[in-house]
Motif scaffolding. Structure first.
Motif, short mmCIF file in Angstrom:
data_model
loop_
_atom_site.label_atom_id
_atom_site.label_comp_id
_atom_site.label_asym_id
_atom_site.label_seq_id
_atom_site.Cartn_x
_atom_site.Cartn_y
_atom_site.Cartn_z
N MET A 1 -47.40 1.60 -20.69
CA MET A 1 -47.31 0.32 -20.44
C MET A 1 -46.85 -0.47 -21.90
O MET A 1 -46.89 -0.22 -22.96
N THR A 2 -45.89 -1.18 -21.52
CA THR A 2 -45.13 -1.88 -22.69
C THR A 2 -45.16 -3.44 -22.23
O THR A 2 -45.54 -3.84 -21.10
N ALA A 3 -45.08 -4.24 -23.49
CA ALA A 3 -44.99 -5.75 -23.26
C ALA A 3 -43.51 -6.21 -23.90
O ALA A 3 -43.29 -5.68 -25.01
N ALA A 4 -43.02 -7.09 -23.36
CA ALA A 4 -41.68 -7.23 -23.82
C ALA A 4 -41.44 -9.08 -23.92
O ALA A 4 -41.96 -9.66 -23.08
N SER A 5 -40.66 -9.35 -24.93
CA SER A 5 -40.33 -10.69 -24.89
C SER A 5 -38.84 -10.80 -25.29
O SER A 5 -38.41 -9.66 -25.45
N ALA A 6 -38.28 -11.85 -25.37
CA ALA A 6 -36.67 -11.78 -25.52
C ALA A 6 -36.35 -10.94 -26.70
O ALA A 6 -35.40 -10.55 -26.69
N ASP A 7 -37.21 -11.12 -27.97
CA ASP A 7 -36.82 -10.14 -29.24
C ASP A 7 -37.60 -9.17 -29.57
O ASP A 7 -37.45 -8.46 -30.69
N LEU A 8 -38.60 -9.01 -28.68
CA LEU A 8 -39.38 -7.92 -29.14
C LEU A 8 -40.00 -6.84 -27.95
O LEU A 8 -40.32 -7.45 -26.89
N LEU A 9 -40.13 -5.79 -28.15
CA LEU A 9 -40.92 -4.89 -27.16
C LEU A 9 -42.04 -4.18 -27.92
O LEU A 9 -41.72 -3.56 -28.84
N ILE A 10 -43.16 -4.21 -27.42
CA ILE A 10 -44.11 -3.67 -27.77
C ILE A 10 -44.67 -2.44 -26.78
O ILE A 10 -44.84 -2.77 -25.53
N GLU A 11 -44.60 -1.31 -27.42
CA GLU A 11 -45.09 -0.09 -26.61
C GLU A 11 -45.87 1.01 -27.46
O GLU A 11 -45.94 0.96 -28.71
N ARG A 12 -46.05 2.14 -26.69
CA ARG A 12 -46.66 3.17 -27.45
C ARG A 12 -45.75 3.78 -28.44
O ARG A 12 -44.42 4.05 -28.06
N PRO A 13 -46.11 4.42 -29.63
CA PRO A 13 -45.21 5.04 -30.42
C PRO A 13 -44.94 6.58 -30.05
O PRO A 13 -45.91 7.03 -29.26
N ALA A 14 -43.83 6.94 -30.46
CA ALA A 14 -43.60 8.37 -30.12
C ALA A 14 -43.24 9.13 -31.56
O ALA A 14 -43.27 8.53 -32.59
N PRO A 15 -43.43 10.59 -31.30
CA PRO A 15 -43.45 11.09 -32.96
C PRO A 15 -41.94 10.82 -33.58
O PRO A 15 -42.05 10.71 -34.73
N THR A 16 -40.97 10.49 -32.67
CA THR A 16 -39.74 10.12 -33.32
C THR A 16 -39.79 8.76 -34.36
O THR A 16 -39.02 8.48 -35.01
N ASP A 17 -40.88 8.06 -34.17
CA ASP A 17 -41.25 6.92 -34.77
C ASP A 17 -41.86 7.13 -36.13
O ASP A 17 -42.18 6.10 -36.99
N GLY A 18 -42.49 8.35 -36.34
CA GLY A 18 -43.38 8.32 -37.35
C GLY A 18 -42.76 8.13 -38.78
O GLY A 18 -43.26 7.40 -39.75
N ALA A 19 -41.37 8.44 -39.06
CA ALA A 19 -40.74 8.08 -40.14
C ALA A 19 -40.58 6.51 -40.41
O ALA A 19 -40.81 6.17 -41.72
N ALA A 20 -40.32 5.83 -39.21
CA ALA A 20 -40.15 4.43 -39.60
C ALA A 20 -41.56 3.92 -39.71
O ALA A 20 -41.41 2.94 -40.78
N LEU A 21 -42.56 4.29 -39.42
CA LEU A 21 -43.74 3.90 -39.80
C LEU A 21 -44.29 4.17 -40.99
O LEU A 21 -45.02 3.06 -41.65
#
Length: 172
Positions: A1-21
């Motif tokens: 499930m994701t939530a979006a607005s014009a400038d932002l997308l909120i969703e579940r993280p993936a392992p590829t996001d680990g470094a950025a977090l």
């Protein structure tokens, strides 16, 4: 499930996001920084109870990590919240918390949110008390971990904030 607005997308993280977090936590200058491995692992094993905010380029600009307490499976423990310094002041942390609470109230039937905050962390105190106000929930506070429990040098005590009850009608 994701939530979006014009400038932002909120969703579940993936392992590829680990470094950025990991980088967001490091750059926060307030969070306890864990190993980069722990953030990659978290994005795999606890993606269902966490959220990432992506900017227009798709890169993470904020996150909230959490888990359901094993002994209280209707309680979400929020572990860390961070927003990139360049994106602060836009309500991203509040949107992340609201979105995650709404998702987990619907999917898992959570009724309570917990977090720990060190005394004097006014930004976190404001974030979580405002969350409670928006959701018509009570806030209780108690010392959870005194400073002397932490073996790795000076550490402030951790105060438990318990927020609830949360319901499907209050978790927007």
């Amino acid at each position: 499930m994701t939530a979006a607005s014009a400038d932002l997308l909120i969703e579940r993280p993936a392992p590829t996001d680990g470094a950025a977090l990991w980088r967001l936590a490091r750059d926060s200058k307030t969070l306890d920084l864990n190993s980069s491995y722990s953030y990659v692992l978290w994005c795999r094993d606890f993606a269902a109870t966490s959220a990432v905010a992506r900017g227009v380029d798709g890169e993470p600009v904020g996150f909230v990590t959490g888990y359901l307490r094993p002994d209280r499976p209707r309680t979400l423990l929020v572990w860390q919240v961070a927003v990139d310094p360049a994106h602060r002041g836009r309500g991203i942390a509040a949107r992340l918390l609201d979105g995650l609470a709404a998702r987990l109230t619907a999917e898992r039937g959570i009724t309570e949110l917990e977090t720990t905050i060190t005394p004097g962390n006014t930004a976190s105190e404001r974030l979580f008390t405002a969350f409670a106000e928006r959701h018509g929930a009570r806030v209780s506070r108690e010392l959870l971990f005194p400073a002397d429990l932490f073996p790795d040098g000076p550490h402030d005590p951790e105060v438990l904030y318990r927020i609830g009850p949360l319901t499907a009608s209050t978790a927007h």
